[in-house]
Design a protein around this motif. Structure first.
Motif, short mmCIF file in Angstrom:
data_model
loop_
_atom_site.label_atom_id
_atom_site.label_comp_id
_atom_site.label_asym_id
_atom_site.label_seq_id
_atom_site.Cartn_x
_atom_site.Cartn_y
_atom_site.Cartn_z
N LYS A 15 49.41 50.87 25.68
CA LYS A 15 50.53 50.11 26.24
C LYS A 15 50.28 49.70 27.69
O LYS A 15 49.63 50.42 28.45
CB LYS A 15 51.82 50.93 26.17
N LEU A 16 50.86 48.57 28.03
CA LEU A 16 50.79 48.01 29.38
C LEU A 16 51.96 48.54 30.20
O LEU A 16 53.11 48.36 29.82
CB LEU A 16 50.88 46.48 29.26
N TRP A 17 51.68 49.18 31.34
CA TRP A 17 52.75 49.77 32.14
C TRP A 17 53.34 48.76 33.13
O TRP A 17 52.75 47.72 33.43
CB TRP A 17 52.22 51.02 32.85
N CYS A 18 54.52 49.08 33.63
CA CYS A 18 55.32 48.17 34.47
C CYS A 18 54.58 47.67 35.72
O CYS A 18 54.88 46.60 36.21
CB CYS A 18 56.60 48.88 34.97
N THR A 19 53.65 48.45 36.23
CA THR A 19 52.97 48.05 37.47
C THR A 19 51.97 46.91 37.24
O THR A 19 51.46 46.34 38.19
CB THR A 19 52.22 49.26 38.07
N CYS A 20 51.69 46.59 35.98
CA CYS A 20 50.67 45.57 35.68
C CYS A 20 51.24 44.38 34.92
O CYS A 20 50.54 43.73 34.15
CB CYS A 20 49.54 46.20 34.86
N PHE A 21 52.53 44.11 35.11
CA PHE A 21 53.17 43.05 34.33
C PHE A 21 52.86 41.63 34.83
O PHE A 21 53.09 40.68 34.12
CB PHE A 21 54.69 43.25 34.30
N ARG A 22 52.36 41.50 36.08
CA ARG A 22 52.04 40.15 36.55
C ARG A 22 50.93 39.58 35.66
O ARG A 22 49.95 40.27 35.37
CB ARG A 22 51.60 40.18 38.02
N PRO A 23 51.07 38.33 35.21
CA PRO A 23 50.13 37.78 34.21
C PRO A 23 48.66 38.02 34.53
O PRO A 23 47.86 38.34 33.66
CB PRO A 23 50.47 36.29 34.20
N GLU A 24 48.28 37.90 35.82
CA GLU A 24 46.86 38.04 36.16
C GLU A 24 46.38 39.50 36.09
O GLU A 24 45.17 39.76 36.13
CB GLU A 24 46.56 37.44 37.55
N LEU A 25 47.31 40.43 35.96
CA LEU A 25 46.92 41.86 35.89
C LEU A 25 46.82 42.38 34.46
O LEU A 25 46.31 43.47 34.22
CB LEU A 25 47.95 42.72 36.65
N VAL A 26 47.32 41.57 33.50
CA VAL A 26 47.42 42.06 32.12
C VAL A 26 46.05 42.33 31.50
O VAL A 26 45.76 43.43 31.05
CB VAL A 26 48.25 41.10 31.24
N ARG A 27 45.19 41.32 31.52
CA ARG A 27 43.88 41.51 30.88
C ARG A 27 43.05 42.59 31.59
O ARG A 27 42.47 43.46 30.92
CB ARG A 27 43.12 40.18 30.80
N PRO A 28 42.97 42.59 32.96
CA PRO A 28 42.22 43.67 33.61
C PRO A 28 42.76 45.05 33.26
O PRO A 28 41.98 46.00 33.08
CB PRO A 28 42.39 43.37 35.11
N SER A 29 44.07 45.15 33.10
CA SER A 29 44.68 46.44 32.75
C SER A 29 44.25 46.86 31.34
O SER A 29 43.90 48.02 31.10
CB SER A 29 46.20 46.34 32.85
N LEU A 30 44.27 45.90 30.41
CA LEU A 30 43.83 46.18 29.03
C LEU A 30 42.35 46.55 29.03
O LEU A 30 41.94 47.50 28.35
CB LEU A 30 44.08 44.95 28.14
N GLU A 31 41.55 45.83 29.80
CA GLU A 31 40.11 46.12 29.84
C GLU A 31 39.84 47.53 30.36
O GLU A 31 38.95 48.22 29.88
CB GLU A 31 39.36 45.05 30.65
#
Length: 297
Positions: free
Chosen positions: A84-100
């Motif tokens: 799951k993607l946490w609240c601190t990474c919700f900005r669109p540009e942070l989503v893929r790096p967070s998943l990676e």
């Protein structure tokens, strides 16, 4: 796959095992226990593993997955892994790096399901699906109005396949479940056995669901444990429960949920236990404009 497992079809054509293993770890439990528990779960025959960035156990879950693959116990395609993607990474540009980063910790090329942990738009997740980093995308802790907003969004490419929410006998989510079914969205239940173990989040004076006398009576009648009956109740309503444990005997017992059925009378009796009681109300977020629990469902 374990012949015991049953599957639920998702609206994108993929299948989710009908019983999942939750990996949240209370603070007081040593991290080594998470590695041990994930190893035991896969060894016991559980194939649906649910984790999250915010649980801080992705690395341990990844180690367990890799060791079981290397040992020939499972193949990657036998497993259904959710993170799951946490609240601190919700900005669109942070989503893929967070998943990676999650994939790196899990030592995987893709996850089967990626969820938004709290309500925000899906757009950036759609790109991760297009890139093949995730097979299915879903949401968590969304109320029906927040789901409605996503479903009605112009240009929606992929419908969320599931909504993971707190759901158990004391909070049976019947209205939200009906809504999700009408939209072909699977309801996944965390806290499926009620929960006192989230000590930093839950009032420790909350009622202990597994000690409920009505549940106990139904369990006795069916010659099963209260935990198994509580899981079976959810399963028969079309919910995918996540059961958490650090004990191998409990994990093996949980898989017996596919071996019996509750009668319509038992289901009705258990329906009567609903009190719309939430163990995890996350009131610290209550003033947030997207706080999901101010709605009835």
């Amino acid at each position: 796959m374990s012949s015991k497992q049953q599957f639920v079809k998702l609206n994108d054509g993929h299948f989710i095992p009908a019983l999942g293993f939750g990996t949240y770890k209370p603070q007081e439990v040593p991290i080594s226990k998470s590695l041990e528990a994930a190893n035991l779960a896969i060894g016991a025959g559980l194939r649906h593993i649910d984790t999250a960035y915010v649980y801080h156990v992705e690395e341990e879950v990844g180690q367990a997955i890799q060791s079981k693959i290397k040992a020939g116990v499972v193949k990657r395609e036998d497993l259904f892994i959710t993170t799951k993607l946490w609240c601190t990474c919700f900005r669109p540009e942070l989503v893929r790096p967070s998943l990676e980063k999650s994939l790196k910790r899990l030592q995987l090329d893709y996850v089967d399901l990626y969820l938004i942990h709290y309500p925000i738009p899906l757009k950036a997740l759609e790109k991760c699906k297009d890139a093949g980093l995730v097979k299915s995308i879903g949401v968590s802790n969304f109320n029906h109005k927040q789901l409605e907003r996503i479903l009605n969004k112009p240009g929606l490419k992929y419908k969320p396949v599931c909504n993971q929410v707190e759901c158990h006998l004391y909070l049976n989510q019947s209205k939200l479940l009906d809504y999700c079914k009408s939209k072909d969205i699977v309801l996944v239940a965390y806290g499926a056995l009620g929960t006192q173990r989230y000590k930093e989040w839950v009032d420790q004076n909350s009622p202990v669901l597994l000690h409920d006398p009505v549940l106990y009576d139904v369990a006795k009648k069916n010659k099963r444990s209260p935990a198994l009956v509580a899981l079976r109740y959810l399963l028969q309503r079309g919910v995918v429960p996540l059961a958490q444990s650090f004990k191998e005997n409990e994990m093996k017992e949980n898989l017996q949920v596919f071996e019996f059925q509750l009668s319509p009378e038992d289901m009705k009796t258990l329906d009567g236990l609903n009190k719309n009681f939430r163990y995890l109300s996350t009131e610290s977020f209550a003033d947030h404009p997207e706080y999901p629990y101010s709605e009835e469902y």
